[in-house]
Design a protein around this motif. Structure first.
Motif, mmCIF file in Angstrom:
data_model
loop_
_atom_site.group_PDB
_atom_site.id
_atom_site.type_symbol
_atom_site.label_atom_id
_atom_site.label_comp_id
_atom_site.label_asym_id
_atom_site.label_seq_id
_atom_site.Cartn_x
_atom_site.Cartn_y
_atom_site.Cartn_z
ATOM 1 N N THR A 23 0.857 -1.176 0.000
ATOM 2 C CA THR A 23 0.000 0.000 0.000
ATOM 3 C C THR A 23 0.898 1.232 0.000
ATOM 4 O OG1 THR A 23 -1.850 1.044 1.161
ATOM 5 C CG2 THR A 23 -0.199 0.013 2.529
ATOM 6 N N ASP A 24 0.331 2.381 0.210
ATOM 7 C CA ASP A 24 1.093 3.619 0.251
ATOM 8 C C ASP A 24 1.955 3.653 1.507
ATOM 9 O OD1 ASP A 24 2.079 6.195 0.284
ATOM 10 O OD2 ASP A 24 0.120 7.166 0.363
ATOM 11 N N ILE A 25 3.257 3.459 1.354
ATOM 12 C CA ILE A 25 4.168 3.366 2.490
ATOM 13 C C ILE A 25 4.176 4.637 3.332
ATOM 14 C CG2 ILE A 25 6.218 4.054 1.195
ATOM 15 C CD1 ILE A 25 6.064 1.561 4.123
ATOM 16 N N LEU A 26 4.012 5.782 2.700
ATOM 17 C CA LEU A 26 3.998 7.030 3.459
ATOM 18 C C LEU A 26 2.784 7.087 4.386
ATOM 19 C CD1 LEU A 26 5.256 9.549 0.770
ATOM 20 C CD2 LEU A 26 6.550 8.372 2.558
ATOM 21 N N SER A 30 2.916 7.187 8.490
ATOM 22 C CA SER A 30 2.169 8.227 9.189
ATOM 23 C C SER A 30 1.225 7.618 10.229
ATOM 24 C CB SER A 30 1.380 9.058 8.177
ATOM 25 O OG SER A 30 0.632 10.045 8.849
ATOM 26 N N ASN A 31 0.524 6.575 9.840
ATOM 27 C CA ASN A 31 -0.391 5.912 10.769
ATOM 28 C C ASN A 31 0.348 5.240 11.922
ATOM 29 O OD1 ASN A 31 -2.590 6.688 9.224
ATOM 30 N ND2 ASN A 31 -2.658 4.765 8.088
ATOM 31 N N ILE A 36 1.873 4.088 17.647
ATOM 32 C CA ILE A 36 2.915 3.947 18.669
ATOM 33 C C ILE A 36 2.655 4.911 19.825
ATOM 34 C CG2 ILE A 36 5.371 4.359 19.158
ATOM 35 C CD1 ILE A 36 4.995 1.716 17.839
ATOM 36 N N ARG A 37 2.298 6.157 19.517
ATOM 37 C CA ARG A 37 1.979 7.125 20.580
ATOM 38 C C ARG A 37 0.829 6.625 21.442
ATOM 39 N NH1 ARG A 37 3.160 10.918 16.714
ATOM 40 N NH2 ARG A 37 1.002 11.101 16.049
#
Length: 105
Positions: A23-26, A30-31, A36-37
């Motif tokens: 899929t779109d790696i960027l 971002s997700n 993680i947060r």
């Protein structure tokens, strides 16, 4: 951004590259930052210091390792982008984790 060809990364990293969905790696990156947060903020001190076996990393140490690796890979990308011909150094993740004292923070 498309999945890199196998000739574009060291064979060592193939297991990691294969785990990324096609899929779109960027968007994936971002997700993941938000995921993680959310995960880290949900952990209390006791849970963060948990490891499943003696001598294995704790959750805090695992999160610190992810941060360390992001810094190292970011620096490597910076050097590559600027045409720095100096060979890229490796890093000893176990030394970084041991000296990072994640369980004390």
């Amino acid at each position: 951004m498309e999945r890199p060809e196998t000739s574009e990364y060291a064979a060592f990293y193939s297991g990691y590259v294969e785990k990324v969905p096609e899929t779109d790696i960027l968007a994936v990156l971002s997700n993941q930052a938000a995921e993680i947060r959310e995960l880290a903020s949900s952990l209390d001190e006791e849970r963060g210091n948990y490891s499943y076996a003696e001598g294995k990393w704790t959750i805090n140490e695992l999160l610190a390792h992810i941060t360390d690796a992001e810094r190292v890979f970011g620096y490597r990308a910076f050097r590559i982008a600027h045409g720095d011909p100096t060979p890229l150094a490796s890093f000893d993740q176990d030394t970084y984790v041991a000296n990072g004292r994640a369980n004390e923070r």
